[in-house]
Design an enzyme around this catalytic site. Structure first.
Site, PDB file in Angstrom:
ATOM      1  N   PRO A   9       0.670  -1.312  -0.126  1.00 45.30           N
ATOM      2  CA  PRO A   9       0.116  -0.164  -0.105  1.00 45.30           C
ATOM      3  C   PRO A   9       0.700   1.486  -0.086  1.00 45.30           C
ATOM      4  CG  PRO A   9      -0.007  -1.020   2.231  1.00 45.30           C
ATOM      5  CD  PRO A   9       0.600  -1.861   1.299  1.00 45.30           C
ATOM      6  N   ASN A  10       0.350   2.232  -0.727  1.00 45.69           N
ATOM      7  CA  ASN A  10       0.886   3.742  -0.871  1.00 45.69           C
ATOM      8  C   ASN A  10       2.133   3.751  -1.497  1.00 45.69           C
ATOM      9  OD1 ASN A  10      -1.037   4.806   1.064  1.00 45.69           O
ATOM     10  ND2 ASN A  10      -0.099   3.547   2.493  1.00 45.69           N
ATOM     11  N   ARG A  17       5.519  10.983  -2.448  1.00 52.27           N
ATOM     12  CA  ARG A  17       5.215  10.568  -1.008  1.00 52.27           C
ATOM     13  C   ARG A  17       6.585  10.803  -0.381  1.00 52.27           C
ATOM     14  NH1 ARG A  17       4.900   4.378   1.342  1.00 52.27           N
ATOM     15  NH2 ARG A  17       4.228   5.135   3.319  1.00 52.27           N
ATOM     16  N   TYR A  22      11.587   8.471   1.193  1.00 47.03           N
ATOM     17  CA  TYR A  22      11.463   7.251   0.022  1.00 47.03           C
ATOM     18  C   TYR A  22      12.093   7.734  -1.233  1.00 47.03           C
ATOM     19  CZ  TYR A  22       8.049   5.473   3.350  1.00 47.03           C
ATOM     20  OH  TYR A  22       7.426   4.864   4.449  1.00 47.03           O
ATOM     21  N   ASN A  74       7.758  -5.767  -1.073  1.00 42.15           N
ATOM     22  CA  ASN A  74       7.832  -4.716   0.073  1.00 42.15           C
ATOM     23  C   ASN A  74       6.232  -4.488   0.468  1.00 42.15           C
ATOM     24  OD1 ASN A  74       7.768  -2.359   1.381  1.00 42.15           O
ATOM     25  ND2 ASN A  74       8.894  -1.070  -0.179  1.00 42.15           N
ATOM     26  N   ALA A  77       3.085  -0.853   4.968  1.00 44.18           N
ATOM     27  CA  ALA A  77       2.767  -1.007   6.349  1.00 44.18           C
ATOM     28  C   ALA A  77       2.185  -2.318   6.743  1.00 44.18           C
ATOM     29  CB  ALA A  77       1.624   0.182   6.494  1.00 44.18           C
ATOM     30  N   HIS A  80       3.948  -4.386   9.331  1.00 45.85           N
ATOM     31  CA  HIS A  80       3.963  -4.246  10.763  1.00 45.85           C
ATOM     32  C   HIS A  80       2.661  -4.732  11.346  1.00 45.85           C
ATOM     33  CE1 HIS A  80       7.462  -1.888   9.420  1.00 45.85           C
ATOM     34  NE2 HIS A  80       6.643  -0.975   8.929  1.00 45.85           N
ATOM     35  N   ASP A  87       0.692 -15.404   6.984  1.00 44.76           N
ATOM     36  CA  ASP A  87      -0.043 -17.005   6.862  1.00 44.76           C
ATOM     37  C   ASP A  87      -0.053 -17.274   5.251  1.00 44.76           C
ATOM     38  OD1 ASP A  87      -0.169 -17.069   9.403  1.00 44.76           O
ATOM     39  OD2 ASP A  87      -2.263 -16.773   9.548  1.00 44.76           O
ATOM     40  N   GLU A  98      11.973  -9.812   1.649  1.00 41.62           N
ATOM     41  CA  GLU A  98      11.245  -8.504   2.178  1.00 41.62           C
ATOM     42  C   GLU A  98      12.389  -7.381   1.941  1.00 41.62           C
ATOM     43  OE1 GLU A  98      10.400  -9.018   6.329  1.00 41.62           O
ATOM     44  OE2 GLU A  98       9.977  -6.725   6.694  1.00 41.62           O
ATOM     45  N   HIS A 100      12.470  -3.191   1.976  1.00 41.12           N
ATOM     46  CA  HIS A 100      12.052  -1.854   2.501  1.00 41.12           C
ATOM     47  C   HIS A 100      13.004  -0.758   1.740  1.00 41.12           C
ATOM     48  CE1 HIS A 100       9.099  -3.604   5.230  1.00 41.12           C
ATOM     49  NE2 HIS A 100      10.033  -4.272   5.435  1.00 41.12           N
ATOM     50  N   LEU A 101      12.450   0.128   1.206  1.00 40.61           N
ATOM     51  CA  LEU A 101      13.289   1.440   0.885  1.00 40.61           C
ATOM     52  C   LEU A 101      14.060   2.151   1.776  1.00 40.61           C
ATOM     53  CD1 LEU A 101      10.384   2.633  -1.613  1.00 40.61           C
ATOM     54  CD2 LEU A 101      12.700   1.943  -2.212  1.00 40.61           C
ATOM     55  N   SER A 102      13.270   2.500   3.057  1.00 34.38           N
ATOM     56  CA  SER A 102      13.911   3.034   4.112  1.00 34.38           C
ATOM     57  C   SER A 102      14.400   2.388   5.157  1.00 34.38           C
ATOM     58  CB  SER A 102      12.685   3.986   4.702  1.00 34.38           C
ATOM     59  OG  SER A 102      11.396   3.129   5.495  1.00 34.38           O
ATOM     60  N   ARG A 107      13.570   4.465  12.209  1.00 37.26           N
ATOM     61  CA  ARG A 107      12.343   5.116  12.259  1.00 37.26           C
ATOM     62  C   ARG A 107      11.561   4.790  13.434  1.00 37.26           C
ATOM     63  NH1 ARG A 107       9.629   4.627   6.403  1.00 37.26           N
ATOM     64  NH2 ARG A 107       8.319   6.523   7.426  1.00 37.26           N
ATOM     65  N   ARG A 111       7.637   0.657  13.381  1.00 35.87           N
ATOM     66  CA  ARG A 111       8.317   0.162  12.461  1.00 35.87           C
ATOM     67  C   ARG A 111       9.260  -0.800  12.421  1.00 35.87           C
ATOM     68  NH1 ARG A 111       5.698   3.279   8.085  1.00 35.87           N
ATOM     69  NH2 ARG A 111       5.556   5.671   9.154  1.00 35.87           N
TER      70      ARG A 111
HETATM   71  C1  DQA Z   1       8.403   0.970   3.869  1.00 37.71           C
HETATM   72  C2  DQA Z   1       8.432   1.106   5.158  1.00 37.71           C
HETATM   73  C3  DQA Z   1       7.067   0.950   6.026  1.00 37.71           C
HETATM   74  O1  DQA Z   1       7.329   1.039   7.495  1.00 37.71           O
HETATM   75  C4  DQA Z   1       6.176   1.844   5.491  1.00 37.71           C
HETATM   76  O2  DQA Z   1       4.984   1.767   6.085  1.00 37.71           O
HETATM   77  C5  DQA Z   1       5.853   1.893   3.958  1.00 37.71           C
HETATM   78  C6  DQA Z   1       7.313   1.778   3.179  1.00 37.71           C
HETATM   79  C7  DQA Z   1       9.744   1.077   2.880  1.00 37.71           C
HETATM   80  O3  DQA Z   1       9.799   0.549   1.825  1.00 37.71           O
HETATM   81  O4  DQA Z   1      10.451   1.742   3.596  1.00 37.71           O
HETATM   82  O5  DQA Z   1       4.977   2.072   3.225  1.00 37.71           O
HETATM   83  O6  DQA Z   1       7.993  -0.471   3.523  1.00 37.71           O
END
Ligand code: DQA
Length: 144
Positions: A9-10, A17, A22, A74, A77, A80, A87, A98, A100-102, A107, A111
């Site tokens: 998501p997002n 964003r 990011y 990725n 959110a 978490h 599952d 897995e 994550h960009l950040s 943070r 997270r």
């Molecule tokens: C994220 C880190 C997550 O905590 C956050 O909710 C995201 C992006 C990242 O790519 O850094 O939406 O997965």
């Protein structure tokens, strides 16, 4: 087999964003570079993005029988929050990384925990879009 890249998501809003967190690249930019790396390395790659947890879970289920050999995800959110996504991934029994960009560990405390990390082959965070490329190289190593 195909490497399936799933963006949660997002992440469709990347580029606009929170660019300080990011970066400036759009999801399209990231998928394009990843696609050309995959072509160079001779592997089939599909990249998809879903905002809803249900859609992500349905897509993971479909990966059981659609020729997917490896998943790079990725979960954004849902990392978490989602026992259901965990599952689904354990149910289909496909290896995944897995990403994550950040650097989630630098943070907010909420997270720092992931419902997926302990069942992943590996976890990459804090390296921006490069993380996906490193994950792709690792996926290919894992499959060979
Ligand atoms: C994220 C880190 C997550 O905590 C956050 O909710 C995201 C992006 C990242 O790519 O850094 O939406 O997965």
């Amino acid at each position: 087999g195909t490497v399936l890249v799933l963006h949660g998501p997002n992440l469709n809003l990347l580029g606009t964003r929170e660019p300080g967190v990011y970066g400036n690249k759009t999801l399209g930019d990231i998928n394009l570079s990843l696609g050309s790396l995959a072509a160079d390395l001779g592997v089939r790659l599909t990249a998809e993005q879903y905002n809803s947890e249900a859609d992500l879970i349905e897509r993971v289920h479909a990966a059981r029988t659609d020729g997917t050999a490896f998943i790079i995800i990725n979960p954004a959110a849902f990392t978490h929050t989602s026992v259901a996504l965990r599952d689904a991934l354990t149910a289909i029994d496909k290896p995944f990384i897995e990403v994550h960009l950040s650097n989630v560990h630098a943070r907010e405390p909420f997270r720092h925990h992931s419902y997926l990390s302990d069942v992943a082959i590996g976890v990459i965070c804090g390296l921006g879009p490069l993380g996906y490329e490193l994950a792709l190289r690792a996926a290919i190593e894992h499959l060979n």
